[in-house]
Enzyme design. Sequence first.
Site, PDB file in Angstrom:
ATOM      1  N   LYS A 159     -73.997  31.031 -60.807  1.00  0.00           N
ATOM      2  CA  LYS A 159     -74.376  31.830 -59.627  1.00  0.00           C
ATOM      3  C   LYS A 159     -75.266  30.473 -58.880  1.00  0.00           C
ATOM      4  CE  LYS A 159     -78.263  34.737 -60.495  1.00  0.00           C
ATOM      5  NZ  LYS A 159     -79.355  34.120 -59.035  1.00  0.00           N
ATOM      6  N   ASN A 160     -76.329  30.388 -59.435  1.00  0.00           N
ATOM      7  CA  ASN A 160     -77.074  29.775 -58.629  1.00  0.00           C
ATOM      8  C   ASN A 160     -77.118  28.307 -58.062  1.00  0.00           C
ATOM      9  OD1 ASN A 160     -78.952  31.592 -58.569  1.00  0.00           O
ATOM     10  ND2 ASN A 160     -80.575  30.930 -60.042  1.00  0.00           N
TER      11      ASN A 160
ATOM     12  N   CYS B  66     -90.464  40.206 -54.356  1.00  0.00           N
ATOM     13  CA  CYS B  66     -89.520  40.456 -54.979  1.00  0.00           C
ATOM     14  C   CYS B  66     -90.056  40.944 -56.293  1.00  0.00           C
ATOM     15  CB  CYS B  66     -88.868  38.678 -55.296  1.00  0.00           C
ATOM     16  SG  CYS B  66     -87.186  38.763 -56.417  1.00  0.00           S
TER      17      CYS B  66
ATOM     18  N   ARG C 163     -93.265  35.196 -53.659  1.00  0.00           N
ATOM     19  CA  ARG C 163     -91.466  34.166 -53.586  1.00  0.00           C
ATOM     20  C   ARG C 163     -92.135  33.473 -52.254  1.00  0.00           C
ATOM     21  NH1 ARG C 163     -86.305  35.634 -57.013  1.00  0.00           N
ATOM     22  NH2 ARG C 163     -86.468  33.262 -55.404  1.00  0.00           N
TER      23      ARG C 163
ATOM     24  N   ASP D  88     -85.980  30.804 -65.757  1.00  0.00           N
ATOM     25  CA  ASP D  88     -84.749  32.477 -66.194  1.00  0.00           C
ATOM     26  C   ASP D  88     -84.438  32.450 -67.048  1.00  0.00           C
ATOM     27  OD1 ASP D  88     -84.998  32.604 -63.578  1.00  0.00           O
ATOM     28  OD2 ASP D  88     -83.026  30.999 -63.002  1.00  0.00           O
TER      29      ASP D  88
ATOM     30  N   ARG E  98     -76.078  41.422 -61.100  1.00  0.00           N
ATOM     31  CA  ARG E  98     -75.981  40.535 -60.290  1.00  0.00           C
ATOM     32  C   ARG E  98     -75.502  38.877 -60.056  1.00  0.00           C
ATOM     33  NH1 ARG E  98     -81.450  40.775 -57.009  1.00  0.00           N
ATOM     34  NH2 ARG E  98     -80.479  39.230 -56.484  1.00  0.00           N
TER      35      ARG E  98
HETATM   36  C1  EPZ Z   1     -84.675  29.360 -57.687  1.00  0.00           C
HETATM   37  O1  EPZ Z   1     -85.138  30.340 -56.924  1.00  0.00           O
HETATM   38  C2  EPZ Z   1     -83.699  29.914 -58.301  1.00  0.00           C
HETATM   39  N1  EPZ Z   1     -82.846  30.766 -57.150  1.00  0.00           N
HETATM   40  C3  EPZ Z   1     -83.973  30.926 -59.432  1.00  0.00           C
HETATM   41  O2  EPZ Z   1     -83.447  32.106 -60.412  1.00  0.00           O
HETATM   42  C4  EPZ Z   1     -84.852  30.547 -60.346  1.00  0.00           C
HETATM   43  O3  EPZ Z   1     -85.830  31.299 -60.928  1.00  0.00           O
HETATM   44  C5  EPZ Z   1     -86.045  29.795 -59.468  1.00  0.00           C
HETATM   45  O4  EPZ Z   1     -85.072  28.556 -58.819  1.00  0.00           O
HETATM   46  C6  EPZ Z   1     -86.903  28.447 -60.411  1.00  0.00           C
HETATM   47  O5  EPZ Z   1     -86.311  27.503 -60.957  1.00  0.00           O
HETATM   48  C7  EPZ Z   1     -81.381  30.524 -57.116  1.00  0.00           C
HETATM   49  O6  EPZ Z   1     -81.240  29.253 -57.446  1.00  0.00           O
HETATM   50  C8  EPZ Z   1     -80.630  31.504 -56.003  1.00  0.00           C
HETATM   51  P1  EPZ Z   1     -88.049  28.394 -55.968  1.00  0.00           P
HETATM   52  P2  EPZ Z   1     -86.491  29.724 -56.015  1.00  0.00           P
HETATM   53  O7  EPZ Z   1     -88.544  28.031 -54.656  1.00  0.00           O
HETATM   54  O8  EPZ Z   1     -85.301  28.391 -55.212  1.00  0.00           O
HETATM   55  C9  EPZ Z   1     -92.779  28.509 -55.058  1.00  0.00           C
HETATM   56  C10 EPZ Z   1     -82.591  33.908 -61.033  1.00  0.00           C
HETATM   57  O9  EPZ Z   1     -82.916  34.623 -62.141  1.00  0.00           O
HETATM   58  N2  EPZ Z   1     -93.026  28.047 -53.280  1.00  0.00           N
HETATM   59  O10 EPZ Z   1     -88.103  26.889 -56.762  1.00  0.00           O
HETATM   60  O11 EPZ Z   1     -86.499  30.462 -54.544  1.00  0.00           O
HETATM   61  C11 EPZ Z   1     -92.524  29.400 -55.259  1.00  0.00           C
HETATM   62  O12 EPZ Z   1     -93.198  31.108 -54.664  1.00  0.00           O
HETATM   63  C12 EPZ Z   1     -83.503  33.542 -60.429  1.00  0.00           C
HETATM   64  O13 EPZ Z   1     -81.562  33.642 -61.278  1.00  0.00           O
HETATM   65  C13 EPZ Z   1     -94.008  28.057 -52.514  1.00  0.00           C
HETATM   66  O14 EPZ Z   1     -94.356  28.260 -53.011  1.00  0.00           O
HETATM   67  O15 EPZ Z   1     -87.754  29.460 -56.190  1.00  0.00           O
HETATM   68  C14 EPZ Z   1     -92.483  29.361 -56.786  1.00  0.00           C
HETATM   69  O16 EPZ Z   1     -94.236  29.645 -57.628  1.00  0.00           O
HETATM   70  C15 EPZ Z   1     -84.813  34.272 -59.835  1.00  0.00           C
HETATM   71  N3  EPZ Z   1     -93.530  28.242 -50.933  1.00  0.00           N
HETATM   72  C16 EPZ Z   1     -92.142  28.309 -57.039  1.00  0.00           C
HETATM   73  O17 EPZ Z   1     -92.574  26.838 -55.720  1.00  0.00           O
HETATM   74  C17 EPZ Z   1     -91.959  28.226 -50.788  1.00  0.00           C
HETATM   75  O18 EPZ Z   1     -91.457  28.223 -49.697  1.00  0.00           O
HETATM   76  C18 EPZ Z   1     -90.723  27.873 -58.069  1.00  0.00           C
HETATM   77  O19 EPZ Z   1     -89.731  28.337 -56.412  1.00  0.00           O
HETATM   78  C19 EPZ Z   1     -90.980  28.174 -51.962  1.00  0.00           C
HETATM   79  C20 EPZ Z   1     -91.641  28.345 -52.939  1.00  0.00           C
END
Ligand code: EPZ
Length: 421
Positions: A22-23, A118, A123, A308, A400
Amino acid sequence: MHQIKIMGGVPLKGEIAISGAKNAALPLMTAALLTDEPLILTNMPHLADITSMEALLDQHGVHLSNDLNQKTLTLTANTIHNTTAPYDIVRKMRASILVLGPLVARCGQAQVSLPGGCAIGVRPIDIHLSGLRDLGAEIDLLDGYIHAKAPKGLVGTTITMPIISVTATENLMMAACLAKGETRLINAAREPEIIDLATCLMAMGADIVGAGTDTIIIQGTKRLHGATHRVIPDRIETGTYAMAAAITKGSIHLTNTSLDLIPTASAQLQRAGITLTPTDQGFQVSTSGDDIHGVDVMTEPFPGFATDLQAQMMALMTICRGASLVTETIWENRFMHVPELCRMGANITVHGSSALVRGIDTLRGAPVMATDLRASVCLVLAGLAAVGETLINRVYHLDRGYERVEDKLRGCGARIERIAE
Ligand code: EPZ
């Protein structure tokens, strides 16, 4: 509304074919916005999030042709007639933010609804926005929308990301492909999904070096062309079913996947006493019937233990011998499965971002509530191991991210069914 009913206690035995990730699929779909030629994606999973992304791309003007039997999706962004990603779609799926980079790069503008919070955390998307600003986009936040403009095009630069972010790396890598000159992404995410996206972009004519390391260098080009790309196997589905085999003390052959996709999770499972044996098509998961030992896990960006998979690992640890300390470092609110597991008899105490799981002999079936995608599947795992009946509410979360979850588990002997409430 549906519920999932499980009569637990059956050791799972058989074979499960892992679906496309998915991701990986979601960013690959948005990469179609970067070219007016067809992008053909194979090994596509059939999931609610993919359908949401199809709806989003469709309203931008992308022509979609979906062959479910062949698991193939063809996307043609010949003309993009609408650069707005509306609230109604974005609020359902945060990965919608992945249209931002490609739209600004190709059309010089985009209006994307702010995704909002979320269940698993606040996020923020500040890294996506500051990276696009570094590439020369003007960005305003107005009426709940991101308004991004780059009428003269984006210009390559060095972007140092303060935190490792998967979708920010993907958004900026895609935008940089059509920027003028060289972009260096420093402190980039190294997930297999990043490598998969870079591989597809390179097949579309992009010049990218370093995907899978913490520095990605992209030489921008004026246009990209169409390509055919196979989506990588879902590493989270892989880890989930490996843990399903372990928690039921069963034995499952996972095919269309690889142990390399879950380096840290597989090491921790082996430390817990689970046998993982590579095969030509994937790997065999087996348990010798002995106790599962408690092991500690801490979630980290790849190649660390995936957030995840944290909820599923915690379900497994509830029946370990000894204790396990599970620490979540990525999402501030990802322990919502804890009270539900405790309703099934688990002994878990949360201290800040760590949960101390003291192993018990058996879980007991109970009615429980799913709160997000991975919490839902953790409750499925707990239900498969529990004595008696488990009834899981709000199972739409599962659809999902898990393709035909009941069929796959039933094929291994699980007594699981979906019932109307
Ligand atoms: C991706 O989300 C995945 N989603 C998530 O999968 C997964 O949990 C996550 O990466 C971490 O591995 C997809 O790939 C579609 P991040 P993403 O930006 O990219 C902080 C699932 O269950 N951050 O890597 O949104 C954030 O708060 C899902 O399939 C900022 O501070 O996650 C977090 O603490 C849920 N500012 C950390 O970075 C930003 O602009 C990592 O988040 C962006 C992120």
